[in-house]
Scaffold this motif. Structure first.
Motif, PDB file in Angstrom:
ATOM      1  N   CYS A   1     -52.971 -68.228  -5.743  1.00  0.00           N
ATOM      2  CA  CYS A   1     -53.502 -69.459  -5.120  1.00  0.00           C
ATOM      3  C   CYS A   1     -52.458 -70.180  -4.275  1.00  0.00           C
ATOM      4  O   CYS A   1     -52.758 -71.221  -3.702  1.00  0.00           O
ATOM      5  CB  CYS A   1     -54.048 -70.399  -6.192  1.00  0.00           C
ATOM      6  SG  CYS A   1     -52.754 -71.226  -7.141  1.00  0.00           S
TER       7      CYS A   1
ATOM      8  N   CYS B   1     -49.402 -69.172 -11.357  1.00  0.00           N
ATOM      9  CA  CYS B   1     -49.366 -70.529 -11.893  1.00  0.00           C
ATOM     10  C   CYS B   1     -49.935 -70.531 -13.305  1.00  0.00           C
ATOM     11  O   CYS B   1     -49.532 -71.314 -14.142  1.00  0.00           O
ATOM     12  CB  CYS B   1     -50.109 -71.504 -10.991  1.00  0.00           C
ATOM     13  SG  CYS B   1     -51.844 -71.134 -10.790  1.00  0.00           S
TER      14      CYS B   1
ATOM     15  N   CYS C   1     -55.376 -67.981 -13.423  1.00  0.00           N
ATOM     16  CA  CYS C   1     -55.552 -68.457 -12.044  1.00  0.00           C
ATOM     17  C   CYS C   1     -56.625 -67.637 -11.339  1.00  0.00           C
ATOM     18  O   CYS C   1     -56.600 -66.412 -11.350  1.00  0.00           O
ATOM     19  CB  CYS C   1     -54.241 -68.353 -11.277  1.00  0.00           C
ATOM     20  SG  CYS C   1     -54.410 -68.794  -9.542  1.00  0.00           S
TER      21      CYS C   1
ATOM     22  N   CYS D   1     -47.393 -69.078  -6.370  1.00  0.00           N
ATOM     23  CA  CYS D   1     -48.399 -68.304  -7.109  1.00  0.00           C
ATOM     24  C   CYS D   1     -48.960 -67.220  -6.193  1.00  0.00           C
ATOM     25  O   CYS D   1     -49.370 -67.489  -5.059  1.00  0.00           O
ATOM     26  CB  CYS D   1     -49.518 -69.213  -7.599  1.00  0.00           C
ATOM     27  SG  CYS D   1     -50.884 -68.326  -8.384  1.00  0.00           S
TER      28      CYS D   1
HETATM   29 ZN   LIG Z   1     -52.426 -69.864  -8.979  1.00  0.00          ZN
END
Ligand SMILES: [Zn+2]
Length: 183
Positions: free
Chosen positions: A73, A139, A143, A70
């Motif tokens: 994150c 993701c 996010c 991602c």
């Molecule tokens: Zn993420």
């Protein structure tokens, strides 16, 4: 070491079928220099291949579980590949001079070459998986990035409403003066 290998002697004009596992270890080494990594499960490569004159026509289906990271994150983002792959393999001596890269595209007949008595599918399969790498994997669209644990957050006074540090007093005076000038 190549894994997805068709022996020329096994091929005929009617065509034959192969069924390979795309192991997570194969995926891990094929994707080592990329933004992608292997998922948790083996994939599958089913192949129907036939001779057509000097060439070998390969109609395959690639199923694999990959993971990207991602962009916000750094969590794993699962990517499922489930795609048909068509390749036409010609004898090595037909290869145009100076081209040893393969340019693989979805929904096209991709070209590669074979030398000796084997057709090796590994490079084409690898290139095909790379096509599935998203430019900016997330993701989820929502996010919010890496959550900062409470104990790592800066104390409230750094960004909060607490009284300004007296060292900033001259700056605050200047700001006041400028604001007045604007009025
Ligand atoms: Zn993420």
């Amino acid at each position: 070491m190549s894994t997805f290998v068709l022996k020329i002697q096994d091929l005929d004009e009617a065509g034959k079928d192969w069924n390979f596992a795309i192991g997570t270890d194969w995926l891990a080494s094929a994707l080592a220099d990329t933004e992608l990594s292997a998922g948790a499960q083996d994939g599958r490569l089913t192949v129907h291949a036939q001779r057509t004159g000097m060439d070998v026509l390969v109609q395959a289906h690639v199923e694999a579980e990959l993971a990207a990271t991602c962009a916000r994150c750094l969590a794993d983002v699962p990517i499922t590949v489930d795609l048909p792959l068509t390749g036409l393999f010609s004898p090595e001596h037909m290869r145009p001079h100076g081209s040893d890269e393969i340019d693989v595209q979805l929904h096209e007949v991709n070209r590669d070459y074979f030398g000796g008595a084997e057709v090796v599918l590994d490079p084409m399969v690898r290139e095909y998986l790379l096509l599935e790498a998203p430019m900016k994997p997330l993701c989820s669209d929502a996010c919010e990035g890496i959550a900062i644990p409470d104990h790592l957050r800066p104390p409230a006074e750094v960004f909060g409403d607490a009284a300004p540090d007296s060292r900033f007093a001259p700056l605050l005076k200047l700001k006041e003066a400028l604001t007045k000038n604007e009025e």
